[in-house]
Design a protein around this motif. Structure first.
Motif, PDB file in Angstrom:
ATOM      1  N   LEU A   1       0.811  -1.220   0.000  1.00 29.67           N
ATOM      2  CA  LEU A   1       0.000   0.000   0.000  1.00 29.67           C
ATOM      3  C   LEU A   1       0.850   1.278   0.000  1.00 29.67           C
ATOM      4  CD1 LEU A   1      -2.726  -1.036   2.610  1.00 29.67           C
ATOM      5  CD2 LEU A   1      -2.843  -1.198   0.112  1.00 29.67           C
ATOM      6  N   GLU A   2       2.110   1.149  -0.310  1.00 30.54           N
ATOM      7  CA  GLU A   2       2.996   2.316  -0.270  1.00 30.54           C
ATOM      8  C   GLU A   2       2.538   3.398  -1.244  1.00 30.54           C
ATOM      9  OE1 GLU A   2       7.612   3.275  -1.480  1.00 30.54           O
ATOM     10  OE2 GLU A   2       7.166   1.390  -0.424  1.00 30.54           O
ATOM     11  N   ASN A   3       2.146   3.014  -2.436  1.00 31.27           N
ATOM     12  CA  ASN A   3       1.684   4.005  -3.416  1.00 31.27           C
ATOM     13  C   ASN A   3       0.391   4.685  -2.957  1.00 31.27           C
ATOM     14  OD1 ASN A   3       3.764   3.649  -5.366  1.00 31.27           O
ATOM     15  ND2 ASN A   3       2.778   1.757  -6.051  1.00 31.27           N
ATOM     16  N   TYR A   4      -0.474   3.918  -2.325  1.00 30.34           N
ATOM     17  CA  TYR A   4      -1.726   4.497  -1.839  1.00 30.34           C
ATOM     18  C   TYR A   4      -1.466   5.512  -0.719  1.00 30.34           C
ATOM     19  CZ  TYR A   4      -4.260   0.962  -4.491  1.00 30.34           C
ATOM     20  OH  TYR A   4      -4.766   0.179  -5.500  1.00 30.34           O
ATOM     21  N   LEU A   5      -0.527   5.207   0.152  1.00 35.30           N
ATOM     22  CA  LEU A   5      -0.174   6.140   1.217  1.00 35.30           C
ATOM     23  C   LEU A   5       0.407   7.427   0.641  1.00 35.30           C
ATOM     24  CD1 LEU A   5       1.402   3.682   3.837  1.00 35.30           C
ATOM     25  CD2 LEU A   5      -0.870   4.733   3.894  1.00 35.30           C
ATOM     26  N   GLU A   6       1.233   7.280  -0.377  1.00 36.82           N
ATOM     27  CA  GLU A   6       1.793   8.471  -1.017  1.00 36.82           C
ATOM     28  C   GLU A   6       0.709   9.274  -1.734  1.00 36.82           C
ATOM     29  OE1 GLU A   6       5.324   9.685  -4.226  1.00 36.82           O
ATOM     30  OE2 GLU A   6       5.072   7.602  -3.541  1.00 36.82           O
ATOM     31  N   ALA A   7      -0.257   8.574  -2.312  1.00 35.35           N
ATOM     32  CA  ALA A   7      -1.326   9.259  -3.042  1.00 35.35           C
ATOM     33  C   ALA A   7      -2.225  10.056  -2.098  1.00 35.35           C
ATOM     34  CB  ALA A   7      -2.148   8.250  -3.835  1.00 35.35           C
ATOM     35  N   VAL A   8      -2.575   9.480  -0.943  1.00 30.27           N
ATOM     36  CA  VAL A   8      -3.465  10.185  -0.014  1.00 30.27           C
ATOM     37  C   VAL A   8      -2.754  11.342   0.683  1.00 30.27           C
ATOM     38  CG1 VAL A   8      -4.897   8.145   0.354  1.00 30.27           C
ATOM     39  CG2 VAL A   8      -2.947   8.567   1.870  1.00 30.27           C
TER      40      VAL A   8
ATOM     41  N   LEU B   1      -3.128  16.640  -5.189  1.00 29.25           N
ATOM     42  CA  LEU B   1      -4.337  15.880  -5.506  1.00 29.25           C
ATOM     43  C   LEU B   1      -5.535  16.439  -4.746  1.00 29.25           C
ATOM     44  CD1 LEU B   1      -5.496  13.462  -7.047  1.00 29.25           C
ATOM     45  CD2 LEU B   1      -4.932  12.022  -5.080  1.00 29.25           C
ATOM     46  N   TYR B   2      -5.322  16.858  -3.503  1.00 28.12           N
ATOM     47  CA  TYR B   2      -6.417  17.449  -2.729  1.00 28.12           C
ATOM     48  C   TYR B   2      -6.841  18.796  -3.324  1.00 28.12           C
ATOM     49  CZ  TYR B   2      -5.987  13.902   0.900  1.00 28.12           C
ATOM     50  OH  TYR B   2      -5.985  12.714   1.582  1.00 28.12           O
ATOM     51  N   GLU B   3      -5.891  19.590  -3.764  1.00 27.47           N
ATOM     52  CA  GLU B   3      -6.236  20.848  -4.420  1.00 27.47           C
ATOM     53  C   GLU B   3      -7.019  20.589  -5.705  1.00 27.47           C
ATOM     54  OE1 GLU B   3      -2.694  23.047  -5.030  1.00 27.47           O
ATOM     55  OE2 GLU B   3      -2.287  23.356  -2.896  1.00 27.47           O
ATOM     56  N   ALA B   4      -6.620  19.553  -6.438  1.00 28.91           N
ATOM     57  CA  ALA B   4      -7.350  19.205  -7.656  1.00 28.91           C
ATOM     58  C   ALA B   4      -8.779  18.775  -7.337  1.00 28.91           C
ATOM     59  CB  ALA B   4      -6.615  18.086  -8.393  1.00 28.91           C
ATOM     60  N   MET B   5      -8.960  18.064  -6.232  1.00 23.86           N
ATOM     61  CA  MET B   5     -10.307  17.670  -5.832  1.00 23.86           C
ATOM     62  C   MET B   5     -11.156  18.876  -5.462  1.00 23.86           C
ATOM     63  SD  MET B   5      -9.727  14.179  -3.630  1.00 23.86           S
ATOM     64  CE  MET B   5      -9.128  12.675  -4.412  1.00 23.86           C
ATOM     65  N   GLN B   6     -10.544  19.868  -4.829  1.00 24.39           N
ATOM     66  CA  GLN B   6     -11.281  21.089  -4.501  1.00 24.39           C
ATOM     67  C   GLN B   6     -11.737  21.813  -5.761  1.00 24.39           C
ATOM     68  OE1 GLN B   6      -8.714  23.376  -1.941  1.00 24.39           O
ATOM     69  NE2 GLN B   6      -8.773  21.869  -0.286  1.00 24.39           N
TER      70      GLN B   6
ATOM     71  N   MET C   1      -6.210  15.183 -14.362  1.00 17.26           N
ATOM     72  CA  MET C   1      -5.011  15.848 -14.861  1.00 17.26           C
ATOM     73  C   MET C   1      -3.824  15.570 -13.943  1.00 17.26           C
ATOM     74  SD  MET C   1      -6.609  19.499 -16.131  1.00 17.26           S
ATOM     75  CE  MET C   1      -5.026  20.112 -16.753  1.00 17.26           C
ATOM     76  N   ARG C   2      -4.085  15.513 -12.651  1.00 20.02           N
ATOM     77  CA  ARG C   2      -3.018  15.171 -11.699  1.00 20.02           C
ATOM     78  C   ARG C   2      -2.531  13.739 -11.919  1.00 20.02           C
ATOM     79  NH1 ARG C   2       1.495  16.442  -9.366  1.00 20.02           N
ATOM     80  NH2 ARG C   2       1.861  15.306  -7.433  1.00 20.02           N
ATOM     81  N   ILE C   3      -3.460  12.812 -12.145  1.00 16.19           N
ATOM     82  CA  ILE C   3      -3.077  11.426 -12.401  1.00 16.19           C
ATOM     83  C   ILE C   3      -2.282  11.319 -13.700  1.00 16.19           C
ATOM     84  CG2 ILE C   3      -4.006   9.137 -12.921  1.00 16.19           C
ATOM     85  CD1 ILE C   3      -6.342   9.824 -11.031  1.00 16.19           C
TER      86      ILE C   3
ATOM     87  N   SER D   1      -5.526   6.584  -9.540  1.00 12.05           N
ATOM     88  CA  SER D   1      -6.703   6.292 -10.360  1.00 12.05           C
ATOM     89  C   SER D   1      -7.622   5.294  -9.676  1.00 12.05           C
ATOM     90  CB  SER D   1      -6.261   5.758 -11.719  1.00 12.05           C
ATOM     91  OG  SER D   1      -5.572   4.530 -11.582  1.00 12.05           O
ATOM     92  N   VAL D   2      -7.071   4.326  -8.965  1.00 14.01           N
ATOM     93  CA  VAL D   2      -7.902   3.374  -8.223  1.00 14.01           C
ATOM     94  C   VAL D   2      -8.662   4.097  -7.116  1.00 14.01           C
ATOM     95  CG1 VAL D   2      -7.843   1.373  -6.693  1.00 14.01           C
ATOM     96  CG2 VAL D   2      -6.481   1.382  -8.774  1.00 14.01           C
ATOM     97  N   LEU D   3      -7.996   5.016  -6.422  1.00  8.86           N
ATOM     98  CA  LEU D   3      -8.681   5.792  -5.387  1.00  8.86           C
ATOM     99  C   LEU D   3      -9.802   6.633  -5.979  1.00  8.86           C
ATOM    100  CD1 LEU D   3      -5.659   6.982  -3.205  1.00  8.86           C
ATOM    101  CD2 LEU D   3      -7.344   5.223  -2.642  1.00  8.86           C
ATOM    102  N   LEU D   4      -9.543   7.251  -7.133  1.00  8.45           N
ATOM    103  CA  LEU D   4     -10.573   8.064  -7.773  1.00  8.45           C
ATOM    104  C   LEU D   4     -11.741   7.190  -8.235  1.00  8.45           C
ATOM    105  CD1 LEU D   4     -11.466  10.839  -8.795  1.00  8.45           C
ATOM    106  CD2 LEU D   4     -10.263  10.361 -10.925  1.00  8.45           C
ATOM    107  N   ALA D   5     -11.441   6.006  -8.768  1.00  9.77           N
ATOM    108  CA  ALA D   5     -12.509   5.092  -9.177  1.00  9.77           C
ATOM    109  C   ALA D   5     -13.337   4.651  -7.973  1.00  9.77           C
ATOM    110  CB  ALA D   5     -11.916   3.876  -9.890  1.00  9.77           C
ATOM    111  N   GLY D   6     -12.675   4.382  -6.856  1.00 12.61           N
ATOM    112  CA  GLY D   6     -13.409   4.018  -5.644  1.00 12.61           C
ATOM    113  C   GLY D   6     -14.290   5.151  -5.155  1.00 12.61           C
TER     114      GLY D   6
END
Length: 298
Positions: free
Chosen positions: A56-63, A68-73, A252-254, A271-276
């Motif tokens: 889960l190292e990539n997932y921890l780095e992604a969160v 990515l949070y600014e992009a979500m805003q 765009m961030r992905i 992308s998996v997090l965004l799909a979820g």
């Protein structure tokens, strides 16, 4: 004959199942597999780059990615404009086209639906020329009457500019779905309401809109999914404005992570997090809409 008949449904469904597995399940599985791996250097000296399992190292780095949070805003601000405008206009157009005293319905339906047939990139280019100050006919019209030309790429107005393109392109599809549902409603309901003295406005609010709830739920969920998948509009407009950065929205961030920074593993995790998040938001919207429909029916 009995054996052939029992196999017939499976044979008919096989092409769709095969396409679903090849084009949906396999890419999803490969993205999940990539998200659990990373490229590391093995050995001493210069070493050898090899793909290793990192969990889960990539997932921890992604969160923990602030970009990515600014992009979500940005995406949420865009969605607050785009989703209500799309659904409101689609419902309004569907009700107007279903009204008995409105003329030119066939031409109106084609005109409203036509933008949906325009690809998103082309639509963004068309609107980009309208937004661009050097060639904008809107800016020229304002200057002709002595007014300052509007800034379509300001810090706030850029959200309306991007949302406008999505609304322009998606209203037609939602309108067709809602209008088709309206045409399936028995006309006897309207005639009975008119005999009771109900106006067209009251018929629309009291009869048509409640019966449209299933179609409204479906189109609203599709619109929410489209909001989460926004990419082509801001990506196409980015060279025209400094306000839209290269990681302005999550996709765009992905793209930046996977194909610019050349970290496909981190991009796969994002992308998996965004799909979820898309699945959870869609299911949440369905639950909310259905609970409200159940309460109104009581």
């Amino acid at each position: 004959m009995t054996g052939r008949r029992s196999r017939a449904p499976y044979l008919m469904a096989a092409p769709a199942v095969i396409m679903f597995v090849v084009f949906i399940l396999v890419p999803i599985g490969y993205a999940v597999w990539l998200s659990l791996h990373a490229m590391r250097v093995r050995g001493t000296g210069f070493g050898i780059r090899a793909e290793v399992f990192v969990g889960l190292e990539n997932y921890l780095e992604a969160v923990q990615d602030t970009a990515l949070y600014e992009a979500m805003q940005h995406m949420l601000a865009y969605g607050v404009i785009m989703v209500p405008a799309t659904m409101g206009l689609a419902l309004l157009f569907a009700l107007l086209l279903d009204a008995p005293r409105v003329g030119g319905k066939r031409a109106s339906r084609i005109t409203i639906f036509l933008p949906y047939a325009v690809p998103g990139v082309i639509a963004s280019l068309l609107w980009g020329f309208i937004y661009l100050p050097a060639v904008s006919p809107v800016g020229a019209a304002f200057e002709a009457v002595g007014l300052d030309a509007p800034d379509f790429f300001g810090d706030v107005s850029v959200f309306f500019s991007v949302a406008n393109i999505a609304v322009w392109g998606s209203v037609g599809f939602n309108m067709v779905v809602l209008y088709t549902t309206l045409r399936a409603i028995p006309k006897e309901l309207y005639e009975a309401a008119r005999l009771d003295g109900a106006s067209e406005w009251r018929i629309a609010l009291r009869i048509k809109v409640p019966l449209l709830r299933p179609a409204l739920v479906m189109t609203s969920v599709f619109t929410l999914i489209g909001m989460l998948q926004v990419f082509s509009e801001p990506a196409t407009l980015r060279p025209m404005s400094n306000t839209i950065t290269q990681d302005w929205v999550p996709l765009m961030r992905i793209y930046q992570q996977a194909f610019v920074d050349n970290d496909t593993y981190l991009g796969a995790a994002s992308s998996v997090l965004l799909a979820g998040a898309t699945v959870l938001l869609s299911l949440g919207a369905l639950v909310v809409f259905r609970s409200r429909s159940a309460r109104s029916e009581r």
